[in-house]
Structure formats: C-alpha cells, structure tokens
Motif scaffolding. Structure first.
Motif: not given
Length: 161
Positions: A8-15, A18-22
């Motif tokens: 869920p956190k990765a999904e929220a960051l992606h939305e 702000t999800l770090n690509p690396r």
C-alpha cells in the motif's frame, strides 16, 4: 486464487508521483539501517540529502552520492526547499501546463470576433484563427476556451474606505 500482493505504501507513493525510481541507489546509513527512513520515498530521500549538507555539514558531493543523486540534483532540491518548503519536493503533474494554441491573444481575438458578430459558429471561428494566426484549432477547443474565459472570476474594483 493467488492474487498479486501489493504494498500500500508503494502504491500511495506511486500515485503521488513520489516513488523513488532507484531506491537501491540510496546508500546513506540512516536509510539502510532504519525502518523509519524509506528509500522508496523520494521526498524523504531528497529532504534528508539536503539536511545532511545544511545541518550535518556533509560535503555536497558525498551527500548527493549517498542518496543516489548528482550534485546538480542536490542544488536544485536545496533551491526548491528554500523557496517552497517541503511541498516544493512533490513533482508537478506531467503534461502541458497551459494552452499551447489558444493563447490569451487568440482568445481575445475570438471574443472580439464574437462581439462584432455573435452569430459566428465555432467552425467559422476556427477558419478565421487559421487565416489570421496560421494555427489550426478544433472548433470544440474554441468553445471550451471561450467558456473558460467566460467563467473566470472577474476582478472586483476595490471599494474605497
């Protein structure tokens, strides 16, 4: 039925973009040794990179490398933080930021044409815009631009005390 497990956190960051690509490129000890710091959170990573330099006195090149960024990214991030605070670290939405074809000048011209002849249809306006400005515009885009202009709040004259 085995469904795909999602974080869920990765999904929220992606939305929130702000999800770090690396995240694997973040080698700072606080991120590798702590559960609080999350290398997937781009805002947190960039904020901590700037904090390491400004508060802890770490050299820019060292901090940038430990957080997986270039020195240029450090300086851009530091400037954004100084100007807009942490909210400035949220990436802006992708895509156009304003009208490309129907500029203020063209919409002003459209309004003038309609003031002179209210019976003009959007297809005729599109032809007139092409003749005058060399820009091809879809009639529906003209209708939307004129509606947006009409619905803009008008500046009220300031009342004197």
């Amino acid at each position: 039925m085995g469904g795909r497990r999602t974080d869920p956190k990765a999904e929220a960051l992606h939305e929130s973009r702000t999800l770090n690509p690396r995240p694997e490129s973040v080698t700072d000890a606080r991120f590798t040794d702590s559960e609080f710091f999350d290398s997937r959170d781009l805002m947190q990573v960039k904020y901590e990179m700037v904090r390491r330099v400004e508060v802890d006195g770490q050299p820019v090149a060292t901090a940038a490398a430990a957080f997986g960024f270039s020195r240029q990214t450090y300086y851009q991030t530091a400037a954004a933080l100084a100007e807009g605070g942490p909210a400035a670290l949220v990436p802006s939405k992708p895509g156009p930021k304003g009208p490309r074809k129907l500029t203020s000048e063209i919409v002003d011209h459209l309004e003038a044409l309609l003031a002179a002849d209210p019976a003009l249809r959007s297809s005729a306006l599109a032809d007139l815009i092409h003749e005058r400005f060399g820009t091809r515009v879809h009639p529906r885009s003209i209708e939307r631009a004129l509606t947006r202009r009409r619905d803009e709040p008008k500046e009220r004259p300031k009342s004197s005390p």
